[in-house]
Design a protein around this motif. Structure first.
Motif, PDB file in Angstrom:
ATOM      1  N   THR A  56      35.825 -12.346  15.051  1.00 39.97           N
ATOM      2  CA  THR A  56      36.907 -12.417  14.076  1.00 39.97           C
ATOM      3  C   THR A  56      37.772 -13.628  14.368  1.00 39.97           C
ATOM      4  N   ALA A  57      38.510 -14.026  13.364  1.00 43.68           N
ATOM      5  CA  ALA A  57      39.423 -15.159  13.530  1.00 43.68           C
ATOM      6  C   ALA A  57      40.823 -14.719  13.100  1.00 43.68           C
ATOM      7  N   PRO A  58      41.845 -15.056  13.888  1.00 44.74           N
ATOM      8  CA  PRO A  58      43.201 -14.685  13.500  1.00 44.74           C
ATOM      9  C   PRO A  58      43.705 -15.556  12.350  1.00 44.74           C
ATOM     10  N   THR A  59      44.362 -14.927  11.399  1.00 39.32           N
ATOM     11  CA  THR A  59      44.972 -15.658  10.288  1.00 39.32           C
ATOM     12  C   THR A  59      46.386 -15.118  10.073  1.00 39.32           C
ATOM     13  N   THR A  60      47.270 -15.966   9.616  1.00 36.68           N
ATOM     14  CA  THR A  60      48.635 -15.549   9.323  1.00 36.68           C
ATOM     15  C   THR A  60      48.694 -14.985   7.911  1.00 36.68           C
ATOM     16  N   GLU A  61      49.310 -13.821   7.786  1.00 37.16           N
ATOM     17  CA  GLU A  61      49.531 -13.207   6.484  1.00 37.16           C
ATOM     18  C   GLU A  61      51.013 -12.882   6.355  1.00 37.16           C
ATOM     19  N   TYR A  62      51.429 -12.557   5.138  1.00 34.53           N
ATOM     20  CA  TYR A  62      52.850 -12.340   4.860  1.00 34.53           C
ATOM     21  C   TYR A  62      53.047 -11.039   4.104  1.00 34.53           C
ATOM     22  N   LYS A  63      54.123 -10.355   4.404  1.00 38.87           N
ATOM     23  CA  LYS A  63      54.538  -9.153   3.683  1.00 38.87           C
ATOM     24  C   LYS A  63      55.991  -9.342   3.263  1.00 38.87           C
ATOM     25  N   VAL A  64      56.396  -8.568   2.265  1.00 37.42           N
ATOM     26  CA  VAL A  64      57.780  -8.608   1.806  1.00 37.42           C
ATOM     27  C   VAL A  64      58.429  -7.282   2.191  1.00 37.42           C
ATOM     28  N   GLN A  65      59.472  -7.355   3.013  1.00 39.66           N
ATOM     29  CA  GLN A  65      60.234  -6.161   3.379  1.00 39.66           C
ATOM     30  C   GLN A  65      61.488  -6.093   2.515  1.00 39.66           C
ATOM     31  N   VAL A  66      61.801  -4.886   2.046  1.00 38.67           N
ATOM     32  CA  VAL A  66      62.985  -4.733   1.199  1.00 38.67           C
ATOM     33  C   VAL A  66      64.053  -3.855   1.839  1.00 38.67           C
ATOM     34  N   GLU A 100      50.667  -4.708  -0.122  1.00 40.06           N
ATOM     35  CA  GLU A 100      49.693  -5.781   0.065  1.00 40.06           C
ATOM     36  C   GLU A 100      50.262  -6.845   1.001  1.00 40.06           C
ATOM     37  N   SER A 101      49.387  -7.435   1.794  1.00 39.92           N
ATOM     38  CA  SER A 101      49.785  -8.618   2.554  1.00 39.92           C
ATOM     39  C   SER A 101      49.113  -9.824   1.903  1.00 39.92           C
ATOM     40  N   PHE A 102      49.750 -10.964   2.021  1.00 47.68           N
ATOM     41  CA  PHE A 102      49.300 -12.167   1.310  1.00 47.68           C
ATOM     42  C   PHE A 102      48.917 -13.251   2.307  1.00 47.68           C
ATOM     43  N   THR A 103      47.805 -13.925   2.054  1.00 47.28           N
ATOM     44  CA  THR A 103      47.424 -15.057   2.895  1.00 47.28           C
ATOM     45  C   THR A 103      48.161 -16.322   2.472  1.00 47.28           C
ATOM     46  N   THR A 126      58.048 -11.402   6.015  1.00 45.80           N
ATOM     47  CA  THR A 126      57.697 -11.303   7.426  1.00 45.80           C
ATOM     48  C   THR A 126      56.272 -11.820   7.619  1.00 45.80           C
ATOM     49  N   GLU A 127      56.020 -12.342   8.795  1.00 47.32           N
ATOM     50  CA  GLU A 127      54.682 -12.828   9.140  1.00 47.32           C
ATOM     51  C   GLU A 127      53.974 -11.805  10.003  1.00 47.32           C
ATOM     52  N   LEU A 128      52.661 -11.723   9.824  1.00 42.71           N
ATOM     53  CA  LEU A 128      51.845 -10.899  10.706  1.00 42.71           C
ATOM     54  C   LEU A 128      50.540 -11.614  10.947  1.00 42.71           C
ATOM     55  N   VAL A 129      49.847 -11.186  11.983  1.00 39.20           N
ATOM     56  CA  VAL A 129      48.554 -11.769  12.313  1.00 39.20           C
ATOM     57  C   VAL A 129      47.473 -10.779  11.920  1.00 39.20           C
ATOM     58  N   ALA A 130      46.557 -11.210  11.085  1.00 42.58           N
ATOM     59  CA  ALA A 130      45.432 -10.387  10.659  1.00 42.58           C
ATOM     60  C   ALA A 130      44.164 -11.000  11.235  1.00 42.58           C
TER      61      ALA A 130
END
Length: 134
Positions: A56-66, A100-103, A126-130
């Motif tokens: 697998t390869a790590p990629t940065t994804e984004y979520k929106v927290q409200v 949903e998280s967004f690339t 927010t950023e997360l690693v997928a």
């Protein structure tokens, strides 16, 4: 005497509430996690097995927290269908964020703007690693 009764009526429910909250907290919240940088190895090498490797390869994804809810159950509020609430037991909070998280960060910004128009003024990204298969 009357003051004692009033204070008892005020503080007993509060004590019961805080006791219930502490019982829900998992044991691992109180234990310090062992980080891989701080693992002590016995003489002659490690007795622990190495972590498994995946293609697998790590990629940065984004979520929106409200919202972050403390002492409030998200079941009491009708949130937007694009949102989900998840409980973080160690912090004892509910985090309300996008399902949903967004690339692409621009997609996350579009959802953030949409949520702000709907009244979620505190929406942030927010950023997360997928990890995606290779």
């Amino acid at each position: 005497m009357r003051v004692t009764i009033i204070l008892t009526l005020l503080f007993v429910p509060l004590l019961c509430f805080t006791q219930d909250q502490n019982e829900e907290r998992p044991n691992y919240c109180d234990e310090l996690p062992v980080t891989y940088e701080k693992v002590a190895f016995p003489r002659g090498g490690s007795s622990r097995q190495a972590l498994p490797r995946f293609a697998t390869a790590p990629t940065t994804e984004y979520k929106v927290q409200v919202a972050i809810l403390r002492f409030t159950d998200p079941k009491d509020f009708p949130f937007h269908p694009k949102l989900v609430a998840r409980y973080r037991p160690c912090e004892e909070v509910w985090v309300v964020e996008s399902r949903e998280s967004f690339t692409d960060k621009n997609d996350a910004k579009k959802l953030q703007a949409e949520m702000e128009k709907l009244g979620y003024r505190g929406a942030y990204i927010t950023e997360l690693v997928a990890y995606h298969g290779g």
